[in-house]
Design an enzyme around this catalytic site. Structure first.
Site, PDB file in Angstrom:
ATOM      1  N   GLU A 107       7.516  62.894  76.160  1.00 34.33           N
ATOM      2  CA  GLU A 107       6.982  63.164  77.150  1.00 34.33           C
ATOM      3  C   GLU A 107       5.924  64.665  76.710  1.00 34.33           C
ATOM      4  OE1 GLU A 107       9.311  61.344  80.569  1.00 34.33           O
ATOM      5  OE2 GLU A 107       9.254  63.327  80.603  1.00 34.33           O
ATOM      6  N   ASP A 151       8.995  71.222  89.855  1.00 31.26           N
ATOM      7  CA  ASP A 151       9.946  71.291  88.559  1.00 31.26           C
ATOM      8  C   ASP A 151      10.865  72.757  88.940  1.00 31.26           C
ATOM      9  OD1 ASP A 151       9.299  70.098  86.107  1.00 31.26           O
ATOM     10  OD2 ASP A 151       6.949  70.158  87.096  1.00 31.26           O
ATOM     11  N   TYR A 208      11.012  55.551  85.513  1.00 30.10           N
ATOM     12  CA  TYR A 208      11.690  56.425  85.424  1.00 30.10           C
ATOM     13  C   TYR A 208      12.502  57.304  86.312  1.00 30.10           C
ATOM     14  CZ  TYR A 208      11.757  61.824  84.568  1.00 30.10           C
ATOM     15  OH  TYR A 208      12.475  63.152  84.345  1.00 30.10           O
TER      16      TYR A 208
END
Lengths: 405, 278
Positions: free
Chosen positions: B59, B70, B185
């Site tokens: 990725e 994040d 995912y």
């Protein structure tokens, strides 16, 4: 926008092409839960009755629509009325939304409240409501804003809230929103995020607007009662844009009423020196919504500057983006110097000390009122009071205190 | 190329493109002039080393100024990459290099939506397909908002990969399964990216719920950082995504040593006997 379906109006939370939900998947269930809870609360007479009672007896609504006689005479143009949101408990319009969302959080059974704040007014309002309702309160605030709005930090802490400094990025409002969203993603199951402006993913822009529509509803009734007609123009400052959308919205169908939003012109027109999204920004996605964003050509969000922490923000509520594009509202900017002048002018003409944010609207009033006719009516939303800004004002205006007698 | 997991469990490795860590070579700070291509040779070398060490999918993370999904490790990496001048167009050029060098590897562009919008969705789709990218993962794109994005992905035969969360109800998992290609995912826990001690207890339940709605492989990410985690993921998922653990290694390593350090780390993830059991 580039990624919407052919018929955006059928999708929830859209204002023309703007708005929507661009969030990590983890938050989607919580946003759906919030949307459903808000839809139910909105139609529940008991919820509305409790909110109305608190707005009246706790927050101090209705706020006056005050005829600024001396300022009107000095400027020699339009009749100037001030919507006195600065007189509300905690010192700004933010309490309208904090009360609404606080009651909603309690109704949803959420005991842990998080919020972001820029100038600290939303943080203080949220800390106040959490104290009132017995809820745990954590407020994210950029380090730079903690420094320049220290009085509000102290107020939040006294009220029992935990203020968490945010050190990422420009250490201002945008970064506080990022950190609040990170907290929410992590603690989503038991936490309610009281977002403080008409921003972020659906349903926030709609819900926050609805909680602030009372500003415009009262203004409409008051000006009709006093003058027997609607105003010529309404001016409000626009950071995220909650006070502006609150006063504008009940007038949207009254197309003869000019609606003027005032952004932060900061130090000048260079990217990074201001927060004028409608003159320097382009459409993009930031913090869950599609709107105008100050960004570079690679889609990296720009730093912003304003003397007022509350307007120092890289994007703007999506409904304002739609009102801008369709031309129903106009958006201008006022730079730091004119804003400081406006604070002094209003303080000395009327004995009213506006917040630096609200002073952007006052600056635009000083500019346009003299160009208007004597029968024109200009309403200025004084969204908050300037006590919190005394440190900045004393420094910028060289006002002497006890130490230098 | 289609995305394929050659071993069990498969390994997906996230890299913040353009990050050279806290100990870069002195000349690699910034591009020579504005808009000249940034030097992504270190990210390239790390990616090649990762593929050769056993990563099935790379990725390539496009750095963004406001990475709200994040944790601190990837936030710092993104800041460094932006400071070095890393742009989406550079990341696409890197993808092309990797495709030529390793035709069999899975390549995914991993980004927040805004840099893609600013580049232009159609232009991005064309450029990514032309570079030989297999799939695209946008952290802040949900299926309800994805009509035009999906149309572009389909037009150029790129795999859109959606994330599924422990909080996603059945109807959302169904939509995520139906609209994803390549793999789904699965996010192991509520939260932002970053290492943790253990694989979250509800991760297996999430993967099982996803499988009701799709035959696609399911990769589990967020907090997967060692061989034990990978082995545990292998019991119920098809692949493990390693992100912050590797980004942190790159942060701490000298730029020259980073590819070797990352390769050894990935080999270590594979060497555990536990990883073979299912």
């Amino acid at each position: 926008m580039a990624t919407t379906s052919a018929n955006p109006t059928t999708r929830p939370g859209r204002f023309g092409a703007y708005g929507g939900r661009y969030v990590p998947e983890t938050l989607m269930a919580a946003l759906s839960e919030l949307e459903a809870a808000y839809d139910a609360a909105r139609l529940d007479p008991d919820f509305q009755a409790e909110l109305d009672d608190l707005l009246h007896n706790f927050a101090g609504r209705p706020t006056p629509l005050y005829f600024a006689k001396r300022l009107t005479q000095e400027l020699g143009g339009a009749k100037i009325y001030l919507k006195r949101e600065d007189l509300l408990h905690t010192g700004a319009h933010k309490i309208n939304n904090a009360l609404g969302q606080g009651l909603l959080a309690r109704r949803m059974g959420k005991k842990r409240i998080i919020a972001e704040t820029g100038a600290g007014q939303h943080g203080v309002a949220t800390a106040t409501v959490c104290a009132l309702l017995g809820l745990e309160c954590i407020v994210y605030m950029g380090e730079e804003d903690i420094r320049r709005q220290e009085l509000n930090v102290l107020r939040m802490r006294l009220l029992g809230a935990e203020v968490r400094p945010v050190t990422s990025g420009s250490k201002t409002l945008k970064d506080a929103v990022n950190e609040a969203l990170r907290d929410w993603v992590t603690n989503v199951r038991d936490t309610y995020y009281i977002l403080g402006s008409a921003l972020g993913p659906h349903p926030y822009p709609t819900m926050v607007r609805d909680f602030h529509r009372i500003i415009g509803i009262e203004t409409r009734q008051q000006i009709l009662a006093t003058e027997g007609r609607l105003p010529t123009a309404i001016v409000a400052c626009v950071g995220g844009g909650s006070n502006a959308i609150g006063i504008f919205h009940p007038f949207l169908q009254d197309t003869a009423v000019r609606l003027i939003g005032v952004e932060a012109g900061g130090r000048g027109l260079t990217l990074g020196d201001h927060a004028a999204r409608f003159s320097g920004g382009t459409p993009g996605v930031l913090q869950g919504t599609y709107s105008y964003v100050l960004q570079d050509e690679d889609g990296q969000v720009s730093l912003t500057h304003s003397v007022s922490a509350g307007l120092d923000y890289a994007t703007v509520g999506p409904e304002h983006a739609a009102l801008h594009d369709c031309g129903r509202a106009e958006y201008v900017s006022a730079d730091d110097i004119h804003v400081l002048e406006a604070v002094v002018r209003l303080a000395r003409a009327e004995g009213i000390l506006p917040a630096l944010e609200s002073a952007h609207a006052v600056a635009e009033c000083l500019r346009i009122a003299p160009t208007m006719a004597a029968h024109d009516i200009l309403v200025v939303n004084i969204s908050g009071r300037g006590d919190k800004d005394m440190g900045i004002l004393a420094r910028e205006l060289n006002i002497q205190g006890a130490e230098s007698r | 190329m289609a995305i394929r997991f050659q071993q069990h469990p498969g390994l997906v490795v996230y890299l913040t493109a353009g990050d050279t860590g806290l100990h870069p070579r002195s000349h690699s700070h910034a591009p020579a002039a504005a808009h000249s291509p940034v030097d992504l040779s270190t990210t390239r070398d790390i990616a090649l080393a990762a593929i050769d060490a056993g990563a099935d999918v790379i990725e390539l993370g496009v750095p963004f100024s406001d990475p709200l999904a994040d944790g601190p490790v990837i936030q710092r990496a993104s800041e460094r990459a932006i400071l070095r001048g890393t742009r989406l167009i550079d990341v696409l050029a890197l993808a092309r290099e990797l495709r030529i060098a390793r035709p069999q590897a899975g390549l995914v562009i991993f980004s927040y939506l805004n840099p893609i919008l600013r580049f232009g969705l159609t232009r991005f789709a064309d450029a990514a397909a032309e570079a030989g990218v297999d799939g695209v993962l946008l952290t802040d794109m949900i299926v309800e908002e994805a009509d035009e994005y999906l149309a572009e992905m389909h037009r150029v035969h790129l795999a859109p990969i959606f994330l599924a969360a422990p909080t996603s109800p059945e109807d959302r998992l169904r939509a995520i399964g139906e609209n994803s290609q390549g793999f789904v995912y699965a996010i192991s826990r509520t939260g932002i990216t970053g290492k943790q001690q253990q694989v979250a207890a509800d991760a297996a339940a999430l993967v099982e719920r996803i499988r009701r709605w799709t035959q696609l492989p399911v990769a589990l990410g967020f907090g997967i950082s060692n061989a034990h985690h990978v082995a545990e993921v292998g019991r119920f998922a098809d692949a493990a995504v390693i992100g912050s653990a590797i980004v942190e290694l790159i942060e701490k390593s000298s730029e020259d040593e980073a590819p070797g350090v990352v390769a050894r780390f990935i080999q270590g993830l594979r060497q555990s006997n536990l990883a073979q059991t299912r």
